[in-house]
Design an enzyme around this catalytic site. Structure first.
Site, PDB file in Angstrom:
ATOM      1  CB  THR A 103      29.645 -10.507  12.317  1.00 14.36           C
ATOM      2  OG1 THR A 103      29.642  -9.721  11.122  1.00 14.36           O
ATOM      3  CG2 THR A 103      30.873 -11.410  12.309  1.00 14.36           C
ATOM      4  N   GLY A 126      30.935  -7.744  19.837  1.00 19.23           N
ATOM      5  CA  GLY A 126      32.306  -7.691  19.342  1.00 19.23           C
ATOM      6  C   GLY A 126      33.122  -8.920  19.685  1.00 19.23           C
ATOM      7  CD  GLU A 175      29.017  -7.088  15.000  1.00 22.15           C
ATOM      8  OE1 GLU A 175      28.989  -8.284  14.742  1.00 22.15           O
ATOM      9  OE2 GLU A 175      29.259  -6.638  16.143  1.00 22.15           O
TER      10      GLU A 175
HETATM   11  C1  5RP Z   1      30.514 -10.239  16.559  1.00 22.28           C
HETATM   12  C2  5RP Z   1      29.400 -10.029  17.508  1.00 22.28           C
HETATM   13  C3  5RP Z   1      28.464 -11.157  17.722  1.00 22.28           C
HETATM   14  O1  5RP Z   1      27.162 -10.718  17.491  1.00 22.28           O
HETATM   15  C4  5RP Z   1      28.575 -11.653  19.121  1.00 22.28           C
HETATM   16  O2  5RP Z   1      29.932 -11.942  19.384  1.00 22.28           O
HETATM   17  C5  5RP Z   1      27.711 -12.899  19.356  1.00 22.28           C
HETATM   18  O3  5RP Z   1      28.263 -13.952  18.643  1.00 22.28           O
HETATM   19  P1  5RP Z   1      27.628 -15.403  18.649  1.00 22.28           P
HETATM   20  O4  5RP Z   1      26.326 -15.299  17.909  1.00 22.28           O
HETATM   21  O5  5RP Z   1      28.656 -16.240  17.927  1.00 22.28           O
HETATM   22  O6  5RP Z   1      27.435 -15.830  20.077  1.00 22.28           O
HETATM   23  O7  5RP Z   1      29.224  -8.992  18.098  1.00 22.28           O
HETATM   24  O8  5RP Z   1      31.380  -9.148  16.504  1.00 22.28           O
END
Ligand code: 5RP
Length: 223
Positions: A32, A99, A107
């Site tokens: 995510t 997160g 996840e």
């Molecule tokens: C979501 C996550 C994402 O992997 C993390 O926040 C990285 O996000 P982004 O790719 O938008 O930088 O753990 O819960």
């Protein structure tokens, strides 16, 4: 290159990794966040090779389905070859803080089932010591104040993520001010606080492969 261009490049590399390593008809776990979203968009090009995907959030499920990729319930899956997800921070041991998007619990569950965790992120996420990014902790709502006091005792400054409810109906405390020198130890310690559902440290189950987007190209690192 912009950060989005680096994420895009790493998403393409992850698509190629999946094309090369996922057995035909295999099951893929999908993370995510914004980097995962770029990956999902790339995945559409090879969707016929994939038996199905397991989503780590409602948002990811929606995006996968939007591309016509079959989404499976994790309970109907016996084995998953690869899980691909982003991270907020990753250290030299491939432990991660995750997160930022609030999907940490699902996840962690999907990652637990996968044989290989492929972390996809831009170079800014690689750090010597984690903790600059506030550590997300998913908490049962009635335990919020108690858990916040316990996290303070561990040296952090927890802050409720305002106006946010997880896909599981819980709240997130973002813990500021930590310097995480023992990621596995802290992961265990926080999980032992009653009322904590999960914390965003992925140390016991860290990444196996890191695809890192840099100005010089995408680097592949293995643990
Ligand atoms: C979501 C996550 C994402 O992997 C993390 O926040 C990285 O996000 P982004 O790719 O938008 O930088 O753990 O819960």
């Amino acid at each position: 290159m912009t950060q989005d261009e680096l994420k895009q490049a790493v998403a393409r590399a992850a698509r190629d990794y999946v094309a090369a390593h996922l057995p035909a008809g295999g099951i893929l776990g999908v993370g995510t966040g914004s980097t995962a979203n770029f990956f999902i968009d790339e995945l559409a090009a090879i969707k016929d090779r994939i038996g199905g995907a397991v989503a780590s959030s409602e948002a990811t499920q929606k995006r996968l389905e939007g591309h016509g990729i079959r989404v499976l319930d994790l309970n109907d899956v016996d084995a998953m070859a690869i899980y691909v997800d982003g991270a907020d921070e990753i250290d030299a041991s491939f432990a991660m803080v995750k997160g930022g998007g609030g999907a940490l619990t699902r996840e962690k569950i999907v990652a637990a089932v996968a044989q290989t965790f492929v972390c996809i992120c831009d170079g800014s996420k690689r750090v010597a010591t984690m903790g600059k990014f506030p550590l997300p902790v998913e908490v049962i709502p009635m335990a919020r104040a108690y858990v916040a006091r316990e996290l303070t005792k561990l040296g952090g400054a927890p802050k409720l993520r305002a106006g946010f409810t997880t896909d599981n109906g819980n709240v997130i405390l973002d813990v500021h001010g930590l310097s995480i020198t023992d990621p596995a130890g802290l992961e265990t310690q926080i999980d032992q606080i009653v009322g904590v559902v999960t914390n965003g440290l992925f140390a016991h189950r860290g990444a196996d492969v890191l695809l890192l987007g840099t100005a010089g190209g995408v680097q592949t690192h293995s643990r």
